[in-house]
Every structure is written in C-alpha cells, then in structure tokens.
Design an enzyme around this catalytic site. Sequence first.
Site, PDB file in Angstrom:
ATOM      1  CG  LEU A 109       9.930  -6.431   2.911  1.00  0.00           C
ATOM      2  CD1 LEU A 109       9.729  -7.582   2.843  1.00  0.00           C
ATOM      3  CD2 LEU A 109      11.606  -6.339   2.677  1.00  0.00           C
ATOM      4  CD1 TRP A 165       6.993  10.676   3.600  1.00  0.00           C
ATOM      5  CD2 TRP A 165       8.820   9.538   4.764  1.00  0.00           C
ATOM      6  NE1 TRP A 165       8.379  11.695   3.996  1.00  0.00           N
ATOM      7  CE2 TRP A 165       9.513  10.878   4.565  1.00  0.00           C
ATOM      8  CE3 TRP A 165       9.511   8.486   5.283  1.00  0.00           C
ATOM      9  CZ2 TRP A 165      10.518  11.027   4.920  1.00  0.00           C
ATOM     10  CZ3 TRP A 165      10.705   9.000   5.715  1.00  0.00           C
ATOM     11  CH2 TRP A 165      11.325  10.351   5.576  1.00  0.00           C
ATOM     12  CD  GLN A 186      -3.069  -1.039   0.068  1.00  0.00           C
ATOM     13  OE1 GLN A 186      -3.345   0.259  -0.168  1.00  0.00           O
ATOM     14  NE2 GLN A 186      -3.484  -2.209  -0.264  1.00  0.00           N
ATOM     15  CB  VAL A 187       0.010   4.782   0.782  1.00  0.00           C
ATOM     16  CG1 VAL A 187      -0.669   4.680   2.123  1.00  0.00           C
ATOM     17  CG2 VAL A 187       0.665   6.132   0.602  1.00  0.00           C
ATOM     18  CB  CYS A 234       2.704  -1.134   5.112  1.00  0.00           C
ATOM     19  SG  CYS A 234       4.127  -0.345   4.991  1.00  0.00           S
TER      20      CYS A 234
END
Length: 222
Positions: free
Chosen positions: A147, A85, A82-83, A177
């Site tokens: 990861l 930074w 997912q997202v 994540c």
Amino acid sequence: MMDNQTLASSPTLIVRCFQDLQDYTEKFEAMKRLTDQRDAWTADELWLLQHQDVLTQGQAGKAEHILHATDLPIVQSDRGGQVTWHGQGQLVAYFLFDLNRLKWHVRTLVSFAETLMIDVLKKYGIEAYAKPDAPGVYVNERKIGSLGFKIRRGRSYHGLALNIDCDLHGFQCINPCGYAGLEMVRVQDLLADYPNFQQLCQDIVEYFQRSDYFSTIEIEQH
C-alpha cells in the site's frame, strides 16, 4: 433529479479497468491532475491496471533501499512508503476518493484497502493478514500486497498493489517497502489454479458493489 447536497452525500464511483500495460509516470500525473481539479461533486474513481516495469520511490524514500544499479526506470513519487516495484502480473488499484465525503480518516482508507485484499484472497482459500506496524498484506510472513497513499485536501490517490503472477526479479534489487530481507510472494505461488488479472479485477468490483459507501458504481473498460 438530485440536488447538489444529495449528490455530495451519495457519491458515485467510476471504476476504470485498463487492459494494456500502463506507463507509471503518465498515470501518476493523471492522478494528481484529477485530484487538483476535482470539487465536492466530482465522482470518486477506482483505477484497476498493470504497469510497465518500474521502480517507484516514496516521498520519504531513502536511496540506500535501492541495493544496486538496475536498468529499470526509477520514478520519484509522492506516495507514502519506501521503494517498490510495479510491473506485469501485479494488480494495481488506485483510490481517487473524497475522504471527507466518505467520512473516512486515513486509517479507514488503509484498513479498507488491506481488508479488501484479505477478503478477495480468502475467496480462493488464501489466509492473508495485516500487520499494525508494517502496512500491507502478508501470508506466512511473506508480503503479497503493498500500500501507499497520498492525501491532498482530503482527497486520496495512489493505492494498493497485489502480486498475482509477476516476475519477482524486480524486487531483488531493492529492500521492498524499505524492509531488508522481506520476502515477496504471489498468488501463483500459493495456488495451482489461480485467478488471473481480469478475474481479480472483477472480484474487486464486486467487493465495492457489496459495500454501501457508493450510491452508484459505473464500470468503464479502457
């Protein structure tokens, strides 16, 4: 001189160490280009770097995991997950590997990346661990290493991200994540005298040198 069959079975690893902050989109496009253009005799590469501040959304990423508006650039990626930074103070390692030549499955790649982070942290007395149901590396239920990979035609790109001394503000506008309430942690939070980016890059190079997956390792500074 080695023939092509010998070269293909005894791969070279080129380690590229980048000292300046790197633009995410530029490196993303470069990874895809190398993966598309490589053949059975192309050397594998490991890129060690820090990115300029950015949020990256995984291939199946859901918009609701970005919790509120932010000035950070948001880049759609093709990695798993997912997202997340990226930014200064976080070590990113990109694995541009021919998995078929290494005889690795995707699970082998994920386990290798997690074990690398666990073993490097253990050198400094940090007891980290992996979870079978949540990829990455954790310390006391806080996530220190993430990861995300993409496999195309048996070749990998993207990789891992290890929090050293980054500003955690970038994680506060997202569900890291994809996990609501997941707390992130840094090496800096766990050690009074902690290794910097350059030292951890050297630790990772030495980790690969101790492995027997590559016949030759070449290191380049950028």
